[in-house]
Design a protein around this motif. Structure first.
Motif, PDB file in Angstrom:
ATOM      1  N   SER A  32       0.810  -1.225   0.000  1.00  4.35           N
ATOM      2  CA  SER A  32       0.000   0.000   0.000  1.00  4.35           C
ATOM      3  C   SER A  32       0.837   1.266   0.000  1.00  4.35           C
ATOM      4  O   SER A  32       0.361   2.324  -0.421  1.00  4.35           O
ATOM      5  CB  SER A  32      -0.958   0.003   1.207  1.00  4.35           C
ATOM      6  OG  SER A  32      -1.950  -0.982   1.049  1.00  4.35           O
ATOM      7  N   THR A  36       0.157   4.892  -1.997  1.00  9.31           N
ATOM      8  CA  THR A  36       0.033   6.142  -1.244  1.00  9.31           C
ATOM      9  C   THR A  36       1.177   7.107  -1.529  1.00  9.31           C
ATOM     10  O   THR A  36       0.986   8.202  -2.045  1.00  9.31           O
ATOM     11  CB  THR A  36      -0.027   5.834   0.264  1.00  9.31           C
ATOM     12  OG1 THR A  36      -1.111   4.947   0.531  1.00  9.31           O
ATOM     13  CG2 THR A  36      -0.240   7.118   1.057  1.00  9.31           C
ATOM     14  N   THR A  40       0.142   8.477  -5.348  1.00  9.85           N
ATOM     15  CA  THR A  40      -0.755   9.554  -4.934  1.00  9.85           C
ATOM     16  C   THR A  40      -0.019  10.854  -4.649  1.00  9.85           C
ATOM     17  O   THR A  40      -0.520  11.935  -4.949  1.00  9.85           O
ATOM     18  CB  THR A  40      -1.563   9.127  -3.698  1.00  9.85           C
ATOM     19  OG1 THR A  40      -2.260   7.919  -3.998  1.00  9.85           O
ATOM     20  CG2 THR A  40      -2.566  10.198  -3.294  1.00  9.85           C
ATOM     21  N   TYR A 174      -4.099   0.691   4.797  1.00  6.81           N
ATOM     22  CA  TYR A 174      -4.191   2.124   5.054  1.00  6.81           C
ATOM     23  C   TYR A 174      -3.321   2.551   6.231  1.00  6.81           C
ATOM     24  O   TYR A 174      -2.759   3.654   6.230  1.00  6.81           O
ATOM     25  CB  TYR A 174      -5.655   2.518   5.286  1.00  6.81           C
ATOM     26  CG  TYR A 174      -6.433   2.618   3.994  1.00  6.81           C
ATOM     27  CD1 TYR A 174      -6.109   3.573   3.040  1.00  6.81           C
ATOM     28  CD2 TYR A 174      -7.483   1.743   3.715  1.00  6.81           C
ATOM     29  CE1 TYR A 174      -6.804   3.660   1.849  1.00  6.81           C
ATOM     30  CE2 TYR A 174      -8.187   1.825   2.519  1.00  6.81           C
ATOM     31  CZ  TYR A 174      -7.843   2.783   1.597  1.00  6.81           C
ATOM     32  OH  TYR A 174      -8.531   2.859   0.412  1.00  6.81           O
ATOM     33  N   GLY A 177       0.173   2.723   4.769  1.00  2.73           N
ATOM     34  CA  GLY A 177       0.318   3.918   3.941  1.00  2.73           C
ATOM     35  C   GLY A 177       0.450   5.179   4.772  1.00  2.73           C
ATOM     36  O   GLY A 177       1.242   6.074   4.447  1.00  2.73           O
ATOM     37  N   SER A 178      -0.312   5.252   5.866  1.00  6.73           N
ATOM     38  CA  SER A 178      -0.244   6.429   6.744  1.00  6.73           C
ATOM     39  C   SER A 178       1.113   6.545   7.404  1.00  6.73           C
ATOM     40  O   SER A 178       1.718   7.625   7.454  1.00  6.73           O
ATOM     41  CB  SER A 178      -1.336   6.341   7.822  1.00  6.73           C
ATOM     42  OG  SER A 178      -2.622   6.267   7.243  1.00  6.73           O
ATOM     43  N   LEU A 301      -3.196  12.360   4.068  1.00  2.00           N
ATOM     44  CA  LEU A 301      -2.844  11.621   5.277  1.00  2.00           C
ATOM     45  C   LEU A 301      -4.074  11.365   6.141  1.00  2.00           C
ATOM     46  O   LEU A 301      -4.249  10.263   6.690  1.00  2.00           O
ATOM     47  CB  LEU A 301      -1.786  12.396   6.066  1.00  2.00           C
ATOM     48  CG  LEU A 301      -1.276  11.748   7.350  1.00  2.00           C
ATOM     49  CD1 LEU A 301      -0.680  10.378   7.054  1.00  2.00           C
ATOM     50  CD2 LEU A 301      -0.242  12.652   8.019  1.00  2.00           C
ATOM     51  N   GLN A 304      -6.035   8.517   4.744  1.00  2.00           N
ATOM     52  CA  GLN A 304      -5.404   7.230   5.043  1.00  2.00           C
ATOM     53  C   GLN A 304      -5.712   6.766   6.462  1.00  2.00           C
ATOM     54  O   GLN A 304      -6.046   5.605   6.696  1.00  2.00           O
ATOM     55  CB  GLN A 304      -3.884   7.347   4.858  1.00  2.00           C
ATOM     56  CG  GLN A 304      -3.437   7.631   3.456  1.00  2.00           C
ATOM     57  CD  GLN A 304      -3.700   6.466   2.524  1.00  2.00           C
ATOM     58  OE1 GLN A 304      -3.378   5.325   2.816  1.00  2.00           O
ATOM     59  NE2 GLN A 304      -4.309   6.750   1.394  1.00  2.00           N
ATOM     60  N   GLY A 360     -12.518   9.428   3.769  1.00  2.00           N
ATOM     61  CA  GLY A 360     -11.759   8.383   4.449  1.00  2.00           C
ATOM     62  C   GLY A 360     -12.648   7.366   5.146  1.00  2.00           C
ATOM     63  O   GLY A 360     -12.383   6.161   5.107  1.00  2.00           O
TER      64      GLY A 360
END
Length: 453
Positions: A32, A36, A40, A174, A177-178, A301, A304, A360
């Motif tokens: 992921s 991200t 992105t 997620y 990714g965060s 962010l 995510q 989100g």
């Protein structure tokens, strides 16, 4: 004594299943960061700047002698990667189902993508062709790997567990990714403090995603296991059903399961809306609302982080109301969110963050439950083949939404009109999904029907 043995065997089987599920979650955790941090946030602007350095006086680059605007090079590269993935996925999916050896194929796709992402560290100066090639390889490999990864779901989770297992997978993704985005942003925003240039900081961020992807992919590759296929070995060796022939064969087979095909059509429509909102929200924020880059990155962010909460919450709702009803509810929430976005005042970052929070909360759950619901509709033994069609719906057909968004802006000159036009995808997708009798679809596919679906 016999009863105790049966109980012990059942307990051991459940423990093995849980272990395999935990390993499966970690592929979402591994890959992921590519979606991200690379796609992105960082690669689009950076590759565009590299292409602009190589452009002629009129702003064109010339890959293979074809004049292309430097600002369009990233978008064209993404489109080409989708075409490559659409060609390769049916072939790989059929091979996985016929041989039962998904794990080596997953490893090959994952490490090809991770290596291409790691090599983005060398994307400097005017090497736009290198950047385009690495993007095409990484993006296509990611699509193929996700198809194989998704196809494990009906094998590692019984029907009553799939909504929760799928939701946890998305939540892991997620969360990963965060975390990586926070680390990347610290380096990017404070690059002077670390003694590196802005360009070097971006290249480190890109390469770190490849290292993360490849490193954590070891966990699922150790824990997932291949299943023996029941397909005739002679069929597995036949080269006749390759490439587009295999795609045509998959479509013909899906016509024998029209309700599965009906769900896939509904998913194609509403997921196109979801993907377009994700890709165009930053343009809406910058061009229509006049928000700065730091605000937009902060909003990404926030999406995510809240997508983790949303995926887990909607997974619990599905246990009470069923996956289909929960997805339908999420499509209503998407419609309301877009309607609210239409009225956002310009120059007000707080309200844009509210919009990001709404996105989100429904994003992760919509995708997780769609995946788990589709897994019930796949005939046994055709998991990878059918999930190749699912993945193509996810990635290969997500061009209608951007087209509608662009045409609406071209005709009206308003990004507000463009963003509200996307409501059509959620309304039509809702209507199509509502018409699918999922219990009968599951039964017709030859699978047990869960108590709550």
């Amino acid at each position: 004594m016999g009863t105790d043995t049966v109980r012990t065997d059942a307990a051991d089987e459940a423990a093995d299943r849980r272990r395999e599920q935990r390993g499966w979650y970690f592929y979402d955790w591994a890959c992921s960061v590519y979606s991200t941090s690379v796609l992105t946030v960082f690669l689009g602007p950076y590759l565009t700047s590299v292409a602009e350095k190589a452009a002629d006086a009129e702003g064109f680059v010339h890959p293979l002698g074809i004049p292309v605007r430097a600002g369009s090079f990233f978008a064209y590269s993404v489109s080409l990667s989708v075409i490559v993935a659409v060609v390769v996925m049916p072939l790989v999916g059929a091979a996985a189902d016929r041989t039962g050896r998904k794990k080596p194929l997953l490893a090959a796709a994952a490490y090809l993508g991770a290596t291409a992402t790691l090599a983005m560290f060398f994307l400097d100066g005017d090497r736009y062709l290198l950047g385009g090639l690495l993007l095409i390889v990484a993006n296509a490999a990611q699509s193929v790997a996700m198809m194989l990864y998704n196809s494990y779901l009906p094998q590692i989770a019984p029907p009553e567990e799939r909504d929760a297992v799928s939701s946890r997978g998305w939540a892991f993704g997620y969360a990963s990714g965060s975390l990586m985005l926070i680390l990347n942003l610290v380096l990017y925003l404070a690059h002077d403090s670390f003694g590196v240039s802005e360009s070097m900081a971006v290249r480190i961020c890109l390469a770190s995603a490849g290292l993360w992807w490849g490193g954590f992919a070891l966990i699922p590759l150790r824990r997932l296991r291949d299943r023996r296929t029941t397909t005739d070995d002679r069929a597995a060796k036949k080269p006749s059903a390759m490439g587009f022939r295999q795609l045509a064969a998959t479509v013909r087979d899906m016509r024998r399961h029209p309700l599965t095909l009906a769900f896939l059509l509904a998913y194609l429509v509403y997921n196109d809306g979801i993907q377009t909102v994700i890709s165009q929200a930053s343009i809406y924020g910058s061009e229509e609302l006049g928000l700065g880059q730091s605000t937009l990155i902060g909003a990404v962010l926030l999406v995510q982080v809240l997508a983790v909460v949303g995926a887990l919450t909607m997974g619990r709702l599905a246990r009470t109301y069923g996956a289909k009803r929960t997805i339908l509810g999420s499509l209503i929430a998407w419609t309301v969110t877009l309607a609210a976005g239409y009225f956002l005042p310009a120059g007000a970052p707080v309200w844009f963050f509210v919009l990001a929070a709404g996105i989100g909360l429904v994003l992760g759950g919509s995708q997780a439950l769609s995946r788990s619901l589709f897994s019930h509709l796949v005939p046994p033994g055709k998991e990878a083949e059918y999930f190749s069609a699912y993945e193509m719906s996810d990635r290969g057909m997500s061009w209608l939404g951007p087209l509608l968004f662009g045409l609406t802006y071209q005709l009206t000159g308003s990004y507000r009109d463009a963003i509200i036009s996307l409501v059509a995808f959620f309304v039509i997708g809702f209507a199509l999904l509502a018409r699918v009798p999922v219990r009968r679809a599951i039964s017709d596919a030859g699978n047990p029907v869960p108590t709550r679906i």
